[in-house]
Design an enzyme around this catalytic site. Structure first.
Site, PDB file in Angstrom:
ATOM      1  CB  CYS A   2      -0.948   0.111   1.200  1.00 33.33           C
ATOM      2  SG  CYS A   2      -2.047  -1.280   1.366  1.00 33.33           S
ATOM      3  NE  ARG A  27       4.496   1.710  -0.356  1.00 35.50           N
ATOM      4  CZ  ARG A  27       5.550   1.356   0.348  1.00 35.50           C
ATOM      5  NH1 ARG A  27       6.746   1.518  -0.156  1.00 35.50           N
ATOM      6  NH2 ARG A  27       5.414   0.846   1.552  1.00 35.50           N
ATOM      7  CD1 TRP A  74      -0.496  -6.254  -3.309  1.00 36.29           C
ATOM      8  CD2 TRP A  74      -0.429  -6.828  -1.146  1.00 36.29           C
ATOM      9  NE1 TRP A  74      -0.179  -7.580  -3.242  1.00 36.29           N
ATOM     10  CE2 TRP A  74      -0.132  -7.965  -1.934  1.00 36.29           C
ATOM     11  CE3 TRP A  74      -0.453  -6.957   0.236  1.00 36.29           C
ATOM     12  CZ2 TRP A  74       0.149  -9.207  -1.376  1.00 36.29           C
ATOM     13  CZ3 TRP A  74      -0.174  -8.191   0.791  1.00 36.29           C
ATOM     14  CH2 TRP A  74       0.132  -9.296  -0.012  1.00 36.29           C
ATOM     15  CG  ASN A 100       1.920   0.722   4.057  1.00 35.11           C
ATOM     16  OD1 ASN A 100       1.613  -0.450   3.818  1.00 35.11           O
ATOM     17  ND2 ASN A 100       3.166   1.156   4.041  1.00 35.11           N
ATOM     18  N   GLY A 101      -0.173  -1.038   6.232  1.00 37.60           N
ATOM     19  CA  GLY A 101       0.243  -1.921   7.322  1.00 37.60           C
ATOM     20  C   GLY A 101      -0.906  -2.809   7.755  1.00 37.60           C
ATOM     21  CD  GLU A 482      15.998 -13.296  -9.597  1.00 37.77           C
ATOM     22  OE1 GLU A 482      15.533 -13.808  -8.571  1.00 37.77           O
ATOM     23  OE2 GLU A 482      15.607 -12.199 -10.030  1.00 37.77           O
ATOM     24  CE  LYS A 486      12.439 -11.299 -11.547  1.00 35.45           C
ATOM     25  NZ  LYS A 486      13.256 -11.163 -10.393  1.00 35.45           N
ATOM     26  CD  GLU A 489       8.684 -11.517  -9.801  1.00 35.18           C
ATOM     27  OE1 GLU A 489       8.122 -11.021  -8.822  1.00 35.18           O
ATOM     28  OE2 GLU A 489       9.908 -11.423  -9.976  1.00 35.18           O
ATOM     29  CG  HIS A 505      18.398 -37.744  -6.035  1.00 36.65           C
ATOM     30  ND1 HIS A 505      18.882 -38.998  -5.722  1.00 36.65           N
ATOM     31  CD2 HIS A 505      19.485 -37.007  -6.380  1.00 36.65           C
ATOM     32  CE1 HIS A 505      20.197 -39.007  -5.846  1.00 36.65           C
ATOM     33  NE2 HIS A 505      20.587 -37.802  -6.245  1.00 36.65           N
ATOM     34  CE  LYS A 604      10.790  -3.104  -6.917  1.00 32.80           C
ATOM     35  NZ  LYS A 604      11.401  -4.180  -7.692  1.00 32.80           N
TER      36      LYS A 604
END
Ligand code: M6R
Length: 609
Positions: A2, A27, A74, A100-101, A482, A486, A489, A505, A604
């Protein structure tokens, strides 16, 4: 997660707040809203979805004011919807807040506000309780009402509040969520992050935990927990608003991929003295401190954690100290063996990731020395660390991290080199050779970028695949993780990374014709073993894309495509090998019509647990 923005000036609050929100959309983008005090009332407009939706509903609306607050969300508590969007107001709309939180005791507070005050809640959010709490304590002094409300709240928050009866004032408060105040000429800002106000101000105050800010057009007053005014130095922001623009690229992600040569160079240059020794300006750790460490923990999340995987192998190889890497959300709840001989390295682009921050606090409490690798100057991780190695990547806006990762790798190399040299394990010849390899990286990354058409055409061929694996050995194994992150997402493809030697295995059972496998084979000393692993995959019918250094012909014979990276020392190839993987993820997401810079369900900066 947020983003919050507040503006106090002479006029034009609507435009400033909306503009700030657009720059904070990284955000969260589940919904957006704005509140302005107008003629003794608070007017709120909010809408589910991106800020563009909010803009549509207010474009012909002539409401405006000299101050205002806004929010981009968010979702945590309550689905993305108009009613759950911020700002939230109290019963008679005389108070509005953005938050925000997470308010952890909101259920308890809700029950109390309903039973004792008969308050009926409109939304499913935790945040709405804040507006009602301030409302019941308000008697003409917003600052005092916010202070009283905060006393009853548990959790993490950055809150900005306005009151209809004090239309010239914003009161904001911070606990474990970022907050910055920006000073202009005849106007002031409050926001979650600097880009929200950078078009208008260059001088900012970083607000600390448990501080309250009272903002008018002429003043920014910061108060500590005891209610005393705090004197704070102004920080001058050296980068400009253009750094947060797309610059002609279709997406921030592509722009940021292209910024890597410059970012790598900048990160290196800032830590090298003219005689090529490592510059430790601002680092308090002494040679003696360094010699006494017998264990290192590297703790981070997501992409930053993947940089830690490379960091572990590099530090162990150069400095011979055992290194454990862990994701911060797990590290927090285990019993790590920490004492004053432990070095704790936190890696974070934003410096605000709550899990990383809490893990750092935990380690510090137990006596560890904390060194962080951070991109955002003045962020919480940076401020709470003993020492900071900054990555000079500039603002990273796309949710998918690219230039932050490669610059984090550069910091890992510099830290490993410094430790190795101090301990006498890296001799002058090796030191100089690694340094010249590092200095050559910007040009080599550039040459991969110049060849991006080939990666685009590979992506066009395979973008419909739904099962994509990334495999490698040694340092390539870390890069595989990584590459896989990428892809998943931003393109939502089911992707999985695994150390190549571990395939047999179990996971090799999935290596059928519908699978696409990225086989990273950049490590010369493991090359033959990797070739054998690739043959095992090929025998099961999967399509394979190899990534290898120039001239490694054997791989071309057993794979469907090979992407070559320039010749380099094994130790630095992660910086090169990741670039084709970033480009592949980008082009696949583009072919699939995905929202590249703002992938679904993500944000983000993850400032909740
Ligand atoms: O700001 P941080 O580096 O602490 O963020 C950590 C992760 O949330 C972040 O790397 C995330 O995994 C990215 N979206 C990956 O592209």
């Amino acid at each position: 997660m947020c983003g919050i923005v507040g503006f106090a000036g002479k006029d034009g609050a609507k435009e400033k707040v909306i503009d700030g929100l657009k720059r904070l959309e990284y955000r969260g983008y589940d919904s957006a809203g704005i509140a302005l005090p107008i003629n003794g009332k608070i007017e709120i407009r909010k809408h589910v979805g991106e800020i563009a939706n909010l803009e549509k509903i207010i474009q012909d609306d002539d409401f405006d004011s000299s101050i205002g607050i806004g929010h981009t969300r968010w979702a945590t508590h309550g689905a993305p919807s108009d009613v759950n969007s911020h700002p939230h107001a109290n019963r008679d709309n005389s108070i509005a807040i953005v938050h925000n939180g997470i308010i952890e005791n909101y259920i308890e507070l809700k029950a109390w506000l309903s039973s004792d005050y008969g308050i009926k809640f409109k939304s499913d959010t935790d945040s709405e309780v804040i507006a009602h709490l301030i409302g019941i304590y308000y008697d003409g002094d917003l600052h005092q009402a916010v202070n009283k409300a905060v006393e009853q709240m548990r959790g993490a928050y950055a809150i900005a509040a306005i009151a209809a009866d004090e239309p010239d004032k914003i009161v904001a408060v911070r606990k474990d969520a970022p907050l910055v105040a920006g000073q202009g000429d005849g106007f002031n800002f409050i926001a979650s992050d600097i880009p929200a106000m950078l078009k208008y101000v260059r001088s900012v105050y970083f607000i600390e935990n448990n501080e309250t800010v009272v903002l008018t057009k002429d003043s920014i007053r910061i108060y500590n927990e005891e209610g005393k005014i705090v004197k704070r130095e102004l920080y001058h922001v050296s980068w400009n608003a253009d750094a947060a623009e797309k610059d002609g690229y279709d997406h921030f992600m592509m722009k940021e991929i292209h910024e890597q040569p410059k970012a790598i160079e900048e990160t290196l240059v800032r830590r090298l003295n003219p005689d090529d020794s490592i510059n430790l300006d601002g680092i308090s750790m002494t040679k003696e401190d360094l010699e006494q460490f017998n264990k290192i923990y590297i703790v981070a999340c997501g992409t930053a954690y993947h940089a830690g995987l490379v960091g572990k192998l590099t530090i162990e190889r150069m400095a011979a100290i055992p290194v454990e890497v862990d994701v911060a959300s797990e590290f927090r709840y285990r019993e790590p063996f920490i004492d004053d001989k432990t070095l704790f390295i936190a890696i974070s682009q934003s410096g605000e990731t709550l899990d990383t921050l809490e893990a750092l606090r935990e380690a510090k409490k137990k006596g560890a020395r904390v060194l962080s690798v951070v991109n955002v100057v003045g962020s919480s991780v940076a401020r709470e660390s003993d020492d900071v190695f900054y990555t000079w990547a500039g603002p990273e806006i796309a949710v998918a991290s690219t230039k932050a990762y490669t610059t984090q790798l550069i910091c890992m190399y510099l830290i490993a080199l410094y430790m190795g040299r101090t301990k006498g394990l890296v001799d002058d010849t090796r030191y100089e050779s690694i340094l010249s390899e590092l200095k050559a990286l910007p040009a080599k990354v550039e040459s991969i970028l110049n060849n991006k058409k080939k990666i685009e055409s590979i992506a066009r061929k395979y973008y419909k695949r739904e099962k994509v694996f990334f495999v490698g050995r040694g340092l390539d194994s870390g890069v595989s993780f990584e590459g896989s992150l990428k892809l998943k997402e931003i393109s939502y493809i089911n992707s999985f990374a695994i150390a190549a030697g571990e395939l047999k295995h179990g996971t090799i059972a999935l290596m059928e014709e519908d699978a696409l496998v990225f086989a990273l084979a950049t490590q010369d000393f493991l090359y033959e073993k990797m070739v054998s692993n690739v043959k095992e995959i090929a025998a099961r019918g999967a399509r394979i894309i190899g990534v290898a250094k120039e001239g490694r012909k054997e791989l071309a014979e057993i794979t469907d495509e090979v992407i070559y990276i320039p010749e380099a020392d094994d130790i630095v190839t992660p910086v090169l090998a990741v670039v084709p993987l970033q480009l592949f993820a980008y082009y696949v997401a583009k072919e699939r019509g995905c929202n590249i810079d703002k992938p679904k369900n993500l944000a983000k900066s993850v400032t909740v647990e």
